[in-house]
Motif scaffolding. Sequence first.
Motif, PDB file in Angstrom:
ATOM      1  N   ALA A 105      32.295   6.504  20.028  1.00  8.21           N
ATOM      2  CA  ALA A 105      31.848   6.527  21.422  1.00  8.21           C
ATOM      3  C   ALA A 105      30.719   5.526  21.672  1.00  8.21           C
ATOM      4  CB  ALA A 105      31.388   7.935  21.803  1.00  8.21           C
ATOM      5  N   ASN A 106      29.978   5.196  20.611  1.00  8.25           N
ATOM      6  CA  ASN A 106      28.818   4.316  20.760  1.00  8.25           C
ATOM      7  C   ASN A 106      28.942   2.988  20.012  1.00  8.25           C
ATOM      8  OD1 ASN A 106      26.633   5.841  22.352  1.00  8.25           O
ATOM      9  ND2 ASN A 106      27.520   7.376  21.001  1.00  8.25           N
ATOM     10  N   LEU A 107      30.101   2.757  19.417  1.00  7.17           N
ATOM     11  CA  LEU A 107      30.355   1.523  18.669  1.00  7.17           C
ATOM     12  C   LEU A 107      29.264   1.268  17.626  1.00  7.17           C
ATOM     13  CD1 LEU A 107      31.561  -0.731  21.616  1.00  7.17           C
ATOM     14  CD2 LEU A 107      32.964   0.603  20.034  1.00  7.17           C
ATOM     15  N   LEU A 108      28.943   2.312  16.875  1.00  9.84           N
ATOM     16  CA  LEU A 108      27.933   2.238  15.824  1.00  9.84           C
ATOM     17  C   LEU A 108      28.538   2.664  14.493  1.00  9.84           C
ATOM     18  CD1 LEU A 108      24.970   4.018  17.671  1.00  9.84           C
ATOM     19  CD2 LEU A 108      25.136   1.582  17.146  1.00  9.84           C
ATOM     20  N   THR A 109      27.893   2.280  13.401  1.00  9.82           N
ATOM     21  CA  THR A 109      28.287   2.762  12.078  1.00  9.82           C
ATOM     22  C   THR A 109      27.328   3.879  11.669  1.00  9.82           C
ATOM     23  OG1 THR A 109      26.821   1.260  10.889  1.00  9.82           O
ATOM     24  CG2 THR A 109      29.055   0.424  11.410  1.00  9.82           C
ATOM     25  N   GLY A 110      27.719   4.638  10.650  1.00  8.30           N
ATOM     26  CA  GLY A 110      26.838   5.675  10.125  1.00  8.30           C
ATOM     27  C   GLY A 110      25.510   5.092   9.672  1.00  8.30           C
ATOM     28  N   TYR A 111      25.571   3.921   9.063  1.00 10.82           N
ATOM     29  CA  TYR A 111      24.351   3.254   8.607  1.00 10.82           C
ATOM     30  C   TYR A 111      23.434   2.954   9.791  1.00 10.82           C
ATOM     31  CZ  TYR A 111      21.182  -0.268   6.786  1.00 10.82           C
ATOM     32  OH  TYR A 111      20.050  -0.956   6.454  1.00 10.82           O
ATOM     33  N   GLN A 112      24.000   2.413  10.880  1.00 12.77           N
ATOM     34  CA  GLN A 112      23.200   2.084  12.061  1.00 12.77           C
ATOM     35  C   GLN A 112      22.587   3.344  12.679  1.00 12.77           C
ATOM     36  OE1 GLN A 112      26.445   0.040  14.005  1.00 12.77           O
ATOM     37  NE2 GLN A 112      25.332  -1.916  13.941  1.00 12.77           N
TER      38      GLN A 112
END
Length: 169
Positions: free
Chosen positions: A33-40
């Motif tokens: 939904a937020n175009l993020l990775t777990g790391y980010q």
Amino acid sequence: MSNEIYNFEAWINTVEPLPGESISHFLGRFERANLLTGYQIGKEAGVGAIVTRWKKLYLNPFPTQQELEALAKFIEVEVEKLTETLPSKSITMKPRPIKLCAACYGEQPYHRIEWQFKEKMKCDRHQLRLLTKCTNCETPFPIPADWVQGECPHCFLPFATMAKRQKRC
């Protein structure tokens, strides 16, 4: 005149945890939904790479209250709701194999944290044995964070269809 053309606060697409949803499945939905990775996410929340471990259902050490509060603040979800995506500390989890009740998934398509309890072998709701691999090609299920289409990543059989081959307990 200021050189700053755009001045806006960062925003987050809020994603609410579903009843009984696992932390892994929830984090996967939030990432997409937020175009993020777990790391980010971990970096922005100030908790580091631990989020990538939670996505894999590696909850040892168990998330601290401070980690949960920091993540909840960043993802804009109440810490109590986030805590509901985790097992209680008294329950032993088994992160592998990933387990699934295809009948439950057909009704509401998301991974339940209770399916990963060490002692859990059947769905109490449907009285069916939990699946650990595709009923068609026998590929083990990927981590729930990666369940985008709700289907086997190898042969593309929908998870809900697998209910026909689940055994009664």
